[in-house]
Enzyme design. Structure first.
Site, PDB file in Angstrom:
ATOM      1  N   ASN A  26       0.898  -0.984  -0.082  1.00 29.74           N
ATOM      2  CA  ASN A  26       0.163  -0.141  -0.117  1.00 29.74           C
ATOM      3  C   ASN A  26       0.821   1.361   0.005  1.00 29.74           C
ATOM      4  OD1 ASN A  26      -2.529   1.462   0.629  1.00 29.74           O
ATOM      5  ND2 ASN A  26      -1.285   2.145   2.411  1.00 29.74           N
ATOM      6  N   GLU A  27       0.609   1.999  -0.939  1.00 28.82           N
ATOM      7  CA  GLU A  27       1.366   3.438  -1.125  1.00 28.82           C
ATOM      8  C   GLU A  27       2.821   3.212  -0.941  1.00 28.82           C
ATOM      9  OE1 GLU A  27      -0.180   6.064   2.020  1.00 28.82           O
ATOM     10  OE2 GLU A  27      -2.313   6.177   1.066  1.00 28.82           O
ATOM     11  N   ASN A  28       3.335   2.223  -1.749  1.00 28.44           N
ATOM     12  CA  ASN A  28       4.718   2.134  -1.914  1.00 28.44           C
ATOM     13  C   ASN A  28       5.685   3.012  -2.644  1.00 28.44           C
ATOM     14  OD1 ASN A  28       3.188  -0.984  -2.011  1.00 28.44           O
ATOM     15  ND2 ASN A  28       4.786  -0.813  -0.591  1.00 28.44           N
TER      16      ASN A  28
END
Length: 821
Positions: free
Chosen positions: A431-433
């Site tokens: 997530n949201e890397n």
């Protein structure tokens, strides 16, 4: 070569020791160890300090052990305390247990359903196990350590034959661990999921993996079962039998088999064919039961697993199909977090939360951003809620080999432990890397390479499910299903732009699912405008429930007109704690939930019900809005959220007309009226709906204020007795003339001293000692202390304003007011 070697090690580990330390033990012989624990929130030199005796005249050096019940999180309060940073460090637990294994030469294991974030386990002072990661299940075989301790004099003399267990949990900051401390949620510490004592015979079940499938029309189902046995020592194969039974959802036995020769530590069944299986569906979640009984030298152990038959398809540039029919995924998100306990939810609390989600009408949930309790997955199976579950590779960048090893292991554990749940359709890789910060170097190509490795590992471990991520544009071509960041009306643009933004997102990837949308709302705050939030409403908006119901309403009516949409999941079902938001109206709380942190529904909960629920419902917007304001004889809009076909509104007993529901008639699907309130008096609103000939109704009472107010100069404190031991305290900001300041958003702080307990640090609008006003008001509860003859003094302040002081719980149980000079 390194990646291939890791895959081989994983497969070898499944067949050998890995499965014994990281599996959910499929045994029916489990005892929850909830009671008899003590806890200390600090580090100690070693386990000896937790068990050494207290000698006469020589007090224990660390005497501050407190009695606790599991599950227990050592951030239950400080996660939302507005005056401190939440504790990140070691905490120790101790207990003593009776061990009486009914199996001759059997094994004794401790099973941890989840503990944060690094855990060490001791039997007395003997170190017996370590685990890294706060969200997967794992277990420790303590058989030899228990037998060795039973032979000591200490066992009988100090513990009366019981076995001392000592556990160290540690949630210290560590950039080489996931999740990152930059994640928008707390990295909780403690034994915040159940700990179980498990007895097994000398040979038992290690893990059972069930692979079930069906064609898109559901005509033929097939099942393959891979069984791993746990046998630390050799077992008598000539005296061991394995019985297998499969039962249909109606309890009818449809398959049985017995195996008594050639038992192996790893066994894979032949394909089992089932004609016209009962399909698992969101409206009819049919679950089959797989029962295994192992008989060893006359001793038996049973394992029960459930599974289902369903066919899923994410079509490229198109919608989602379940069992051959298009299904719009109507979803939300969930964190393991609750008022007063943080991550330490009991099973009863989990059941109630998931029932709330189902009653709202959701058929999909993304478990953000980590593997969650197996209880939650079981409930999703039973309730018919499809699942996206993911590992906590969330923000910060990419660390070194220790970091990567943990991520691989957590993905492997999540997939193997939750493999059998038919509710799961997506494995989340991260997530949201694209969010840097933990490391000096942020290398997109390295992140892409590791994302590809995780994607490939996921498909090797489970070829039947797709992978997904949210918000990392430079990795969206790697995984199967992608969600870009679209927050219309909150972080960017206005919510009428939603359709265009969603269409752009779908056009930009092969398979699109909209995860995370919505916005924050402060429970009890209402405004009279219909502001649509052009620009950044997160920064410039009023955070009112009035605005957020309109934002949700618009998105939901638009989603009904997107034939290409797989689905969407709003963020998030329940308010939750986060260390990154100290300045929010409720400090340290992400307030994007449609229910408060204690599960109390906000007004927006009923907006979703009106679109999604199949059970008839009707709700007048404004149950938490006792006062409205405006000009005399000004028409005020009244919204009713309902799935009834038609609704009639009454004001003070007079009909305001009948409206028919039309989901595309925004707002409130056409169920809205413009009415004139009576000035100053109580105005009774009643909505009556009809659905299939049955009548449903809802009622509220609101007053109407036309007086204008100035700046707050007074803070008035009042008390209402809720019951003999609990009082509700209300603080209200007023101007120089005593008129309530109904649009004030000033912070109000409560404090008290004496014989009482301020019910604070709950992370709710009515359970925080520092909170922004909702329409010039704030409240908190006080509970009576132990001394019935002593009062409790409470006051409030807002900036430089101080309230009157109240004295509560006098000897006669009354309440008296004492003015502050």
């Amino acid at each position: 070569m390194g990646t291939i070697r890791f895959y081989l090690l994983v497969l070898l580990g499944i067949a050998c020791s890995f499965i014994n330390t990281h599996a959910i033990i499929p045994s029916t012989e489990k005892i929850r160890l909830n009671d008899g624990w003590e806890f200390i929130r600090q580090d100690m030199a070693n386990a000896w300090e937790a068990v050494r005796p207290v000698r006469v005249g020589q007090p224990e050096m660390v005497p501050f052990w407190t009695k606790v019940t599991l599950p227990h999180c050592f951030n239950a309060e400080d996660a939302v305390d507005p005056n401190v940073n939440y504790y990140q460090g070691p905490g120790w637990y101790r207990t003593s247990i009776s061990v009486d294994n009914p199996y001759q030469a059997g094994r004794v294991l401790l099973e941890f359903e989840g503990a944060g974030q690094k855990t060490d386990v001791y039997v007395y002072t003997k170190h017996v196990g370590t685990h890294v990661g706060g969200y997967d299940s794992w277990n420790v075989d303590i058989t030899e350590a228990v037998e060795a301790f039973k032979k000591t004099d200490v066992c009988l003399e100090r513990y009366d034959g019981r076995i001392p267990i000592v556990i160290r949990c540690d949630n210290s900051r560590d950039t080489e661990m996931i999740p990152s401390d930059m994640s928008d949620f707390n990295l909780y510490g403690g034994l915040y999921r159940y700990v179980n004592l498990v007895y097994t015979p000398s040979i038992s079940f290690g893990q059972i993996l069930i692979s079930s499938s069906t064609d898109s029309k559901g005509q033929v189902g097939s099942v393959r079962i891979k069984t791993y046995l746990y046998a630390p020592q050799d077992f008598p194969r000539d005296k061991t039998t394995l019985n297998v039974v499969i039962k249909a959802p109606d309890g009818k036995e449809i398959y049985s088999n017995q195996k008594s020769d050639d038992l192996k530590l790893t066994m894979e069944s032949d394909e089992i064919t089932i004609r016209k299986p009962m399909l698992w569906d969101v409206d009819s979640p049919m679950l089959y039961t797989y029962e295994m009984t192992l008989n060893v030298n006359g001793e038996t152990v049973r394992a029960i697993e459930r599974f289902g038959f369903r066919h899923t398809e994410f079509r490229e540039k198109g919608p989602f199909y379940l069992n051959g029919k298009r299904l719009l995924l109507r979803g939300t998100h969930r964190h393991e977090d609750h008022a007063g306990v943080a991550a330490a939810l009991t099973e009863e609390m989990m059941v109630e939360e998931m029932m709330q989600i189902k009653r709202m009408g959701a058929n999909f949930i993304r478990l953000g951003h980590y593997q969650q309790s197996d209880i939650i997955l079981r409930l999703c199976d039973e309730l018919g809620i499809l699942v996206w579950e993911e590992i906590p590779w969330c923000r910060g960048g990419l660390g070194g080999e220790r970091y990567k090893t943990q991520a691989r292991q957590m993905l492997t554990n999540m997939i193997l432990q939750h493999h059998n749940h038919p509710s799961i359709i997506l494995w989340g890789m991260g997530n949201e890397n694209d969010w840097p910060g933990d490391f000096e170097t942020f290398d997109k190509e390295m992140i892409r390479s590791f994302m590809k490795e995780l994607h490939d590992l996921s498909h090797k471990l489970d070829p039947s499910r797709m992978t997904a991520i949210r918000r990392c544009e430079f990795c969206k071509d790697i995984i199967d299903v992608y969600s870009p960041s679209i927050w219309a009306g909150w972080y960017s643009r206005s919510f009428p732009d939603y359709y265009l933004m969603a269409k752009e997102g779908m056009d930009g990837t092969s398979r699109f699912l909209h995860a995370e949308w919505g916005g924050d709302s402060h429970a009890g705050r209402h405004m009279e405008s219909d502001y649509q939030g052009a620009g950044n409403a997160a920064k410039n908006g009023d955070w009112s429930e009035s605005y957020i119901v309109r934002l949700f309403d618009w998105h939901l009516k638009e989603q009904e007109n997107m034939p290409w949409l797989t689905g969407a999941a709003f963020w998030t079902f329940k308010d939750f704690s986060t260390p990154l938001r100290p300045e929010n109206p409720i400090p340290y709380v992400n307030q994007k939930g449609v229910v408060e942190r204690d599960g109390t529904p906000k007004e927006s909960y009923y907006v979703f019900q009106s679109y999604w629920s199949k059970e008839p419902m009707i709700h007048i917007y404004g149950h938490s809005r006792p006062v409205r304001w405006g000009e005399a004889n000004e028409k005020k809009e009244v919204l009713v959220y309902s799935n009834c076909t038609e609704v009639e509104l009454f004001l003070n007993g007079v009909s305001q007309g009948v409206r028919k529901r039309n989901s595309q008639d925004y707002p409130a699907a056409g169920l809205r009226w413009n009415v004139i309130y009576n000035k100053g008096t109580a105005n009774a609103l009643k909505a009556v709906g009809v659905n299939n000939g049955k009548v449903y109704s809802d009622e509220i009472v609101q007053s109407y204020v036309t007086e204008k107010w100035g700046k707050p100069v007074k803070l008035n404190l009042t008390a209402t007795v809720l019951c003999k031991d609990t009082v509700l305290i209300k603080a209200e900001l007023k101007d120089l003339n005593g008129t309530p300041c109904l649009d004030s958003q000033d912070y109000i702080e409560f404090s008290g001293i004496g014989n009482g307990i301020l019910l604070q640090n709950l992370g709710t609008a009515g359970g925080s000692k520092r909170v922004q006003a909702s329409n010039g008001r704030a409240s908190i509860k006080v509970s009576r202390g132990a001394n019935l003859n002593s009062p409790f003094y409470i006051l409030a302040k807002s900036g430089t304003l101080y309230s009157n002081q109240l004295s509560l719980f006098d000897s006669d149980g009354g309440i008296s007011s004492v003015s502050v000079k």
